[in-house]
Design a protein around this motif. Sequence first.
Motif, short mmCIF file in Angstrom:
data_model
loop_
_atom_site.label_atom_id
_atom_site.label_comp_id
_atom_site.label_asym_id
_atom_site.label_seq_id
_atom_site.Cartn_x
_atom_site.Cartn_y
_atom_site.Cartn_z
N VAL A 165 0.86 -1.18 0.00
CA VAL A 165 0.00 0.00 0.00
C VAL A 165 0.90 1.23 0.00
O VAL A 165 1.79 1.36 0.84
CB VAL A 165 -0.93 0.01 1.24
CG1 VAL A 165 -1.78 1.26 1.27
CG2 VAL A 165 -1.79 -1.24 1.25
N VAL A 205 -6.42 -10.53 6.17
CA VAL A 205 -5.05 -10.03 6.31
C VAL A 205 -4.40 -10.76 7.48
O VAL A 205 -4.91 -10.73 8.60
CB VAL A 205 -5.03 -8.51 6.53
CG1 VAL A 205 -3.63 -8.02 6.85
CG2 VAL A 205 -5.58 -7.79 5.30
N ILE A 225 -6.09 -1.69 7.64
CA ILE A 225 -5.95 -2.89 6.80
C ILE A 225 -6.07 -4.15 7.64
O ILE A 225 -6.66 -5.14 7.21
CB ILE A 225 -4.61 -2.84 6.03
CG1 ILE A 225 -4.66 -1.72 5.00
CG2 ILE A 225 -4.30 -4.17 5.37
CD1 ILE A 225 -3.33 -1.40 4.36
N ASN A 228 -9.37 -6.19 8.20
CA ASN A 228 -9.84 -7.19 7.25
C ASN A 228 -9.44 -8.57 7.76
O ASN A 228 -8.26 -8.82 7.99
CB ASN A 228 -9.24 -6.93 5.87
CG ASN A 228 -9.76 -7.86 4.81
OD1 ASN A 228 -9.92 -9.06 5.02
ND2 ASN A 228 -10.02 -7.30 3.64
#
Length: 179
Positions: free
Chosen positions: A23, A46, A40, A43
């Motif tokens: 990212v 992940v 992030i 999620n």
Amino acid sequence: SVMSGFDQQMRDTILGFNAHLKVFEYGQSMTNYTAVMDKIAENPNVTGGAPFVMGQVLLETQPQHGQSQVFAPVLRGVDPLLETNVSTLASSVKEGTFDLSGHGLVIGSVLADNLDLQVGDRVSIYSARDLKRMKESRTKEEQEAILPDEYTVRGIFDVGYFEYNANVVVVSLENAQDM
């Protein structure tokens, strides 16, 4: 089956050194990376995250005898504790240790061979910012000499992929941010 096995090995090698997803903030350095990592991580798919900095530098060896060598590798700054969540870099160190404390670095095995570097050797690193500052000072009345940062080779890695082994040096995230 031979091609499937080769395909799997290449994927594991390349994705083992790099996270599956990177990212970036478009056009600039990301300053709020901790908040982005937290978002992030929400999620459920992940499994890990880690910040990094990458850029090209100028590295000069400091041999005990003979002539120094100069090369322009890619410098990768990582958080050593979080890096194990996203790559196999720490477990790929074949000589020495994955110790990035102070001014420690780890270097790819091919690059170490090409520059005749071993664990314990010292190198000097000029960042692009250092070189730009020196160039700008040439137009001033008093020129400024900027000394490079000195690092000690603490480990030599082999991730199984020539391009990474031949062109990458790794330092702590803080040192890379300073550069």
